[in-house]
Design a protein around this motif. Sequence first.
Motif, short mmCIF file in Angstrom:
data_model
loop_
_atom_site.label_atom_id
_atom_site.label_comp_id
_atom_site.label_asym_id
_atom_site.label_seq_id
_atom_site.Cartn_x
_atom_site.Cartn_y
_atom_site.Cartn_z
N TYR A 69 0.74 -1.19 0.06
CA TYR A 69 0.02 0.10 -0.22
C TYR A 69 0.86 1.21 0.09
O TYR A 69 1.72 1.47 0.79
N VAL A 70 0.82 2.07 -1.00
CA VAL A 70 1.36 3.34 -1.11
C VAL A 70 0.53 4.56 -0.83
O VAL A 70 -0.60 4.71 -1.66
N GLY A 71 0.59 5.01 0.21
CA GLY A 71 -0.15 6.30 0.82
C GLY A 71 -0.34 6.44 2.04
O GLY A 71 -0.94 7.45 2.60
N HIS A 72 -0.05 5.53 2.94
CA HIS A 72 -0.43 5.62 4.37
C HIS A 72 0.73 6.70 4.87
O HIS A 72 1.73 6.81 4.28
N CYS A 73 0.47 7.46 5.79
CA CYS A 73 1.23 8.63 6.28
C CYS A 73 2.35 8.36 7.26
O CYS A 73 2.10 7.28 8.18
N GLU A 74 3.54 8.79 6.54
CA GLU A 74 4.70 8.46 7.37
C GLU A 74 5.78 9.61 6.88
O GLU A 74 5.62 10.36 5.84
N ILE A 75 6.80 9.70 7.82
CA ILE A 75 7.88 10.71 7.48
C ILE A 75 9.30 9.76 7.22
O ILE A 75 9.49 9.28 7.98
N LYS A 76 9.61 9.66 5.81
CA LYS A 76 11.07 9.37 5.53
C LYS A 76 11.99 10.28 5.45
O LYS A 76 11.92 11.30 4.82
#
Length: 295
Positions: free
Chosen positions: A131-138
């Motif tokens: 899943y590409v789209g969940h919130c996270e800071i990279k």
Amino acid sequence: MKINVGDRKIELKENSLGWAKVLEIPIKIEVCEDSFLHIGATPSPLSEKKAPIFKIKGKPAIPASSFKGALRHQLELLFINNIEKFAEKFNIPDDKKDVLKPCIPSPNPTKAEQELLNLKMYRGKMEGKKYVGHCEIKVEEDKINVGDLGICPVCYFMGATGIMGFLRVGNFIMEGESDIINQTNIRIDRKTGTAAKGAKVEGEQVKPGSVFKGKIEVVLSTPILEMQGIKFGDARKISDVVIDKWLEYWEEKNKEQKAKILIEEILIPAIQNIRILGGQKSRGAGKVSVSILSE
């Protein structure tokens, strides 16, 4: 801060935790008269009850995790159902409205959640099994990456991978004397029509009319945010990268008014929309009324 809750005006208490300034929202949760409450706890080896309820010092309580889950769900629904209204409120251009969509807060959504992605109710998409789209800071090669849409509005309140949200939720403690109903569940043998052998489970319920009280704390500011001139209601930045892109276009400049709008038009409605908590819903459990108290 004074806020409007329906036809009432409520003064919210501001408090300092040392590391942050918070606004306290007192909450009352009442179990509806035609229901009961069951929020399960780990069975004790010293007890015969296989389905106990969650308690703190022997007294029924609603854990913060259960309330946060219900609140997150209501915040998601609020943004899904009012995307046009909020796009106008926050001055978001027509081609940027997807910044208002909530995310599914997991890199591995369930099959049912994947169907919601296909319906475009949530941001992001499946790429293979990921899943590409969940919130996270990279942090990638000394660069901050929050994706094209930034942190979603729900994660702004609740928090996401790599960054705290602006809400703190505690446990809700039962008012008055503890009154627990013993609950017996029996599975029926399909052939004999009688109780199946060894299928009796002893459990507990919180009776109708029970009242729980607690509070939600809205983090207005922290020392780090203050150094950047940022408070609750502002879009946050890390290394000049705007991470809360849904607030980037908002033309409101008054910081107190910003916080007031987010509380009155988003947080309070989501809190009051909570109608179900806990398990055993198919048995009519978990119906609650949630209200904001005046202190």
